[in-house]
Write a protein that holds these residues in place. Structure first.
Motif, short mmCIF file in Angstrom:
data_model
loop_
_atom_site.label_atom_id
_atom_site.label_comp_id
_atom_site.label_asym_id
_atom_site.label_seq_id
_atom_site.Cartn_x
_atom_site.Cartn_y
_atom_site.Cartn_z
N MET A 98 0.82 -1.21 0.00
CA MET A 98 0.00 0.00 0.00
C MET A 98 0.85 1.26 0.00
SD MET A 98 -3.04 -1.13 2.64
CE MET A 98 -3.99 0.36 2.32
N MET A 99 2.04 1.20 0.64
CA MET A 99 2.93 2.35 0.68
C MET A 99 3.36 2.74 -0.74
SD MET A 99 6.65 2.76 2.53
CE MET A 99 7.40 1.65 1.32
N TYR A 100 3.53 1.73 -1.61
CA TYR A 100 3.91 2.02 -2.99
C TYR A 100 2.79 2.75 -3.74
CZ TYR A 100 8.41 -0.32 -3.12
OH TYR A 100 9.73 -0.64 -2.94
N GLY A 101 1.60 2.78 -3.16
CA GLY A 101 0.50 3.50 -3.77
C GLY A 101 0.49 4.97 -3.45
N VAL A 102 1.31 5.41 -2.47
CA VAL A 102 1.33 6.82 -2.09
C VAL A 102 2.67 7.48 -2.34
CG1 VAL A 102 -0.45 6.42 -0.33
CG2 VAL A 102 1.97 6.29 0.32
N LEU A 103 3.67 6.72 -2.72
CA LEU A 103 4.99 7.31 -2.96
C LEU A 103 4.94 8.27 -4.14
CD1 LEU A 103 7.35 4.20 -2.57
CD2 LEU A 103 7.05 6.09 -0.94
N PRO A 104 5.69 9.35 -4.10
CA PRO A 104 5.78 10.25 -5.25
C PRO A 104 6.30 9.49 -6.48
CG PRO A 104 6.74 11.27 -3.30
CD PRO A 104 6.46 9.86 -2.94
N THR A 105 5.91 9.93 -7.65
CA THR A 105 6.24 9.20 -8.87
C THR A 105 7.74 9.04 -9.05
OG1 THR A 105 4.23 10.07 -9.91
CG2 THR A 105 5.92 9.16 -11.36
N ALA A 106 8.52 10.08 -8.80
CA ALA A 106 9.97 10.00 -8.99
C ALA A 106 10.58 8.95 -8.07
CB ALA A 106 10.60 11.37 -8.75
N GLU A 107 10.14 8.93 -6.82
CA GLU A 107 10.67 7.95 -5.87
C GLU A 107 10.19 6.55 -6.21
OE1 GLU A 107 10.77 7.14 -1.03
OE2 GLU A 107 10.05 9.05 -1.85
N LEU A 108 8.97 6.45 -6.70
CA LEU A 108 8.43 5.15 -7.10
C LEU A 108 9.30 4.54 -8.20
CD1 LEU A 108 5.94 3.13 -7.01
CD2 LEU A 108 5.08 4.43 -8.96
N CYS A 109 9.65 5.31 -9.20
CA CYS A 109 10.48 4.81 -10.30
C CYS A 109 11.87 4.45 -9.80
CB CYS A 109 10.57 5.84 -11.40
SG CYS A 109 8.97 6.23 -12.17
N GLY A 110 12.37 5.18 -8.83
CA GLY A 110 13.69 4.88 -8.28
C GLY A 110 13.72 3.57 -7.52
N ARG A 111 12.57 3.12 -7.03
CA ARG A 111 12.51 1.86 -6.28
C ARG A 111 12.14 0.68 -7.16
NH1 ARG A 111 10.27 2.65 -0.16
NH2 ARG A 111 11.35 4.60 0.33
N ALA A 112 12.00 0.88 -8.43
CA ALA A 112 11.64 -0.21 -9.33
C ALA A 112 12.66 -1.35 -9.30
CB ALA A 112 11.46 0.32 -10.75
N PRO A 113 13.98 -1.08 -9.28
CA PRO A 113 14.93 -2.20 -9.20
C PRO A 113 14.75 -3.04 -7.94
CG PRO A 113 16.04 -0.20 -9.91
CD PRO A 113 14.67 0.21 -9.48
N GLU A 114 14.41 -2.40 -6.83
CA GLU A 114 14.18 -3.14 -5.59
C GLU A 114 12.98 -4.07 -5.73
OE1 GLU A 114 12.85 -2.24 -0.94
OE2 GLU A 114 13.43 -0.60 -2.28
N VAL A 115 11.91 -3.57 -6.34
CA VAL A 115 10.73 -4.40 -6.56
C VAL A 115 11.06 -5.56 -7.47
CG1 VAL A 115 8.38 -4.43 -7.45
CG2 VAL A 115 9.19 -2.43 -6.17
N ALA A 116 11.81 -5.30 -8.53
CA ALA A 116 12.18 -6.37 -9.45
C ALA A 116 13.04 -7.43 -8.75
CB ALA A 116 12.93 -5.79 -10.65
N ALA A 117 13.94 -7.00 -7.86
CA ALA A 117 14.78 -7.95 -7.13
C ALA A 117 13.94 -8.84 -6.22
CB ALA A 117 15.83 -7.20 -6.32
N ILE A 118 12.96 -8.26 -5.55
CA ILE A 118 12.07 -9.07 -4.69
C ILE A 118 11.27 -10.04 -5.54
CG2 ILE A 118 10.10 -8.96 -3.12
CD1 ILE A 118 11.12 -6.24 -2.20
#
Length: 344
Positions: A98-118
């Motif tokens: 749910m936290m990924y639903g409120v993150l700012p767009t720029a920060e969301l894109c920056g965390r994409a590698p972390e999501v892919a790793a999980i």
């Protein structure tokens, strides 16, 4: 916008002494605080739009439940079923999604590698959601429209993780049942041998010339010439010593994996009664005369050495358990699951 702190219970450090404390409680508490801070910061940056306020409240509810599970008293039934551990981490993971639903767009894109790793750690390599996210990540054109995709990958990965850890927990409980059952059987055998030593003879034939018409002279584990009450208990003790040596040898090559449950203690507990069983059965077989070319054990040291060898030899049986445990832990660990994700 700050989350409603009244919905949260007191922190773990503010409570009394917990029953069966574990490091997982610390991890849950730390992760909850991190998610809470990240969510408050994201809501402040995005000025708490209407739909985001409801998402923030949902995150607060999940974190409150997670900390409640972490602070609760954990009895035997909850420990066996994993009720507290799974309840806490399930709510933490839901709050993360749910936290990924409120993150700012720029920060969301920056965390994409972390999501892919999980996702790679727990999802098959051909999972369409993971493949789509990795393609978007490689193209470098992630945007606001990829928010649901990233949440979907996270949610699926956390679900797969819960299933794998559930298998580890079930196997741990199965091993505990096996340890208890085998220990009771072994205790029964030792008790019978101590009370009626002739029922489970551990004695061997001495390799000396015998007088015609006389029975072969015997030598027993305790040094007597006929079965004694201490023979089977002594063999059991020596067998446990051999099993302990085998356990020490396996510890030198054992490597801990990052999982919610540990199997090492239960695996090592199983080796003790298994060592007793193999030492008693092994001596019975050797002294029975059924082994071709082997006429029996002719001295007390030989009997004790063979008992220790058979106790160490339980590793032949328990190694199958160790292999199964290693496979389950590898599948449930994010450190190794990614390497084998394509084959799952």
């Amino acid at each position: 916008m700050a989350l409603d702190q009244s919905a949260f219970p007191e922190r773990i450090g503010d409570t009394g002494v917990l029953r069966w404390p574990g490091t997982w409680r610390v991890y849950v508490s730390t992760r909850s605080e991190e998610i809470r801070a990240e969510t408050e910061r994201a809501l402040t940056i995005r000025d708490g739009a209407g739909q985001l306020v409801s998402v923030g409240e949902g995150i607060g509810t999940h974190l409150a439940r997670a900390e409640s599970y972490a602070q609760g008293r954990n009895g035997l039934r909850r420990w066996l079923t994993g009720h507290a551990v799974e309840g806490a981490w399930s709510n933490v993971n839901s709050a993360t999604v749910m936290m990924y639903g409120v993150l700012p767009t720029a920060e969301l894109c920056g965390r994409a590698p972390e999501v892919a790793a999980i996702g790679r750690a727990y999802l098959p390599g051909d999972d369409p959601r993971l493949a789509h996210l990795q393609a978007r990540l490689a193209a470098g054109d992630l945007g606001e429209g990829d928010r649901p995709l990233m949440q979907s990958v996270l949610r699926a990965a956390y679900t797969a993780q819960a299933m794998e850890t559930g298998r580890v927990r079930s196997f741990r409980n199965l091993l505990l049942g096996g340890v208890v059952m085998l220990s009771l059987i072994v205790l029964g055998v030792v008790a019978v041998g101590a009370i009626w030593p002739d029922v489970i003879p551990m004695c061997g034939n001495q390799a000396v010339a015998q007088v015609q018409g006389q029975l072969p002279a015997q030598v027993c584990p305790t040094g007597g010439l006929r079965p004694g009450h201490g023979d089977v208990p002594l063999v059991a003790l020596i067998g446990m010593l051999g099993a302990a040596l085998a356990t020490a040898a396996t510890l030198s090559t054992h490597s801990d994996l990052s999982t919610r449950y540990s199997l090492a203690v239960v695996q090592n507990l199983l080796k003790a009664p298994a060592g007793v069983a193999t030492s008693v059965l092994g001596l019975l077989i050797l002294n029975s005369g059924s082994v071709p070319g082997f006429s029996g054990l002719g001295s007390q040291p030989a009997i004790l050495v063979w008992a220790m060898a058979f106790g160490y030899g339980q590793q032949v049986v328990t190694r199958f358990v160790d292999q199964r445990a290693a496979n389950l832990l590898s599948a449930a660990s994010p450190l190794t699951a990614a390497g084998g994700s394509n084959s799952r």
